[in-house]
Design an enzyme around this catalytic site. Structure first.
Site, PDB file in Angstrom:
ATOM      1  N   GLY A  34     -17.178 -10.471  61.766  1.00  0.00           N
ATOM      2  CA  GLY A  34     -18.681 -10.169  61.099  1.00  0.00           C
ATOM      3  C   GLY A  34     -19.354 -11.417  61.136  1.00  0.00           C
ATOM      4  N   THR A  36     -20.248 -13.560  58.704  1.00  0.00           N
ATOM      5  CA  THR A  36     -19.825 -14.404  57.795  1.00  0.00           C
ATOM      6  C   THR A  36     -18.577 -14.823  58.570  1.00  0.00           C
ATOM      7  OG1 THR A  36     -20.737 -13.272  55.964  1.00  0.00           O
ATOM      8  CG2 THR A  36     -19.319 -15.254  55.522  1.00  0.00           C
ATOM      9  N   LYS A  99     -15.031  -2.360  53.594  1.00  0.00           N
ATOM     10  CA  LYS A  99     -15.397  -3.040  54.935  1.00  0.00           C
ATOM     11  C   LYS A  99     -15.576  -2.175  56.315  1.00  0.00           C
ATOM     12  CE  LYS A  99     -12.161  -6.394  55.765  1.00  0.00           C
ATOM     13  NZ  LYS A  99     -13.534  -7.285  56.002  1.00  0.00           N
ATOM     14  N   GLY A 101     -18.359  -2.394  58.571  1.00  0.00           N
ATOM     15  CA  GLY A 101     -19.766  -2.199  58.941  1.00  0.00           C
ATOM     16  C   GLY A 101     -19.659  -2.720  60.487  1.00  0.00           C
ATOM     17  N   GLU A 108      -8.649  -5.431  61.241  1.00  0.00           N
ATOM     18  CA  GLU A 108      -8.715  -6.263  60.020  1.00  0.00           C
ATOM     19  C   GLU A 108      -7.620  -5.941  58.972  1.00  0.00           C
ATOM     20  OE1 GLU A 108     -13.554  -6.956  60.127  1.00  0.00           O
ATOM     21  OE2 GLU A 108     -12.899  -5.532  58.582  1.00  0.00           O
ATOM     22  N   LYS A 126     -23.284  -9.059  47.710  1.00  0.00           N
ATOM     23  CA  LYS A 126     -22.159  -7.971  47.956  1.00  0.00           C
ATOM     24  C   LYS A 126     -21.160  -7.520  46.830  1.00  0.00           C
ATOM     25  CE  LYS A 126     -23.229  -8.562  52.300  1.00  0.00           C
ATOM     26  NZ  LYS A 126     -22.457  -9.160  53.234  1.00  0.00           N
TER      27      LYS A 126
END
Length: 227
Positions: A34, A36, A99, A101, A108, A126
């Site tokens: 992702g 971040t 989670k 997206g 993960e 978030k």
């Protein structure tokens, strides 16, 4: 006023500072995926000579790590992962997360399951009291799409196929809107038990160990409410 990108950059650097004391010549770091996580990868790569390598939860993260010259190992060849660092689309005060997206939820969850610590890195937008405003991703074996969709509707959700998207595992994603997730661990177990579901995007049965949250006044560390 910091932009969301600046908030993400700050928490990515804070995560690097958090894991630095854990690094060593034999250490494998678990890496999520992702936007971040991308920034965490970029910051961590400066210290690539201080640890052995990584295990990655997506082809995207693997490519970014290798682009920095960071070793990426197959999880089957790794016996110990002291820390896994990843973002979230939503996180509550119990550090349960929603989670997926980006579609990498299954890998993960697999990598996170072998780590001693799960460090969730998010910006303050978030953090929620109750998850569900963000549609819940569910990875599904293609032949089971409609079977699973009917079961998800029976749970009160509104599943929609993520058009044109195939996961790294060759599966599809149903994004389920309309849920108010008051018992995330129970819903995670219920959805995961539907035949044809690979996994759903709730990380509640095994929540984060700690969350690093970027705010306008700095990065704060959150632990599960009540601890």
């Amino acid at each position: 006023m910091l932009t969301q990108q600046q908030l993400k950059q700050n928490v990515a650097q804070a995560a690097v500072d958090y894991v630095l004391p854990m690094l060593g010549p034999d250490v494998i770091v678990g890496i999520g995926s992702g936007s971040t996580a991308d920034l965490f990868i970029d910051a961590l790569a400066q210290y690539k000579d201080r640890f052995l390598g990584t295990v990655s939860s997506s082809e995207r993260s693997t490519a970014r790590l290798q682009g920095h010259g960071v070793n990426v190992f197959d999880l089957n060849d790794v016996s110990k992962v002291p820390v896994y660092v990843d973002g979230a689309d939503e996180i509550d005060h119990g550090l349960h997360m929603l989670k997926g997206g980006g579609g990498a939820l299954t890998r993960e969850k697999i990598v996170a399951s072998v780590a001693d610590q799960f460090v969730c890195i998010v910006d303050e937008s978030k953090l929620v009291d109750c998850m569900g405003a963000f549609a819940l991703p569910v990875e599904v074996i293609p032949m089971a799409r409609e079977v699973v969709a009917r079961r998800l509707r029976a749970l009160g959700g509104e599943p929609r196929l993520r058009e044109g998207f195939v996961t790294d595992n060759g599966c599809i994603i149903l994004d389920v809107a309309g849920l108010r997730i008051t018992d995330p661990a129970a819903l995670e177990a219920q959805v995961n038990n539907i035949p044809g579901v690979v996994t759903c995007g709730l990380f509640a049965i095994s929540p984060a160990t700690v969350a690093l949250m970027s705010t306008q006044s700095g990065v704060v560390q959150l632990k599960p409410k009540g601890l």
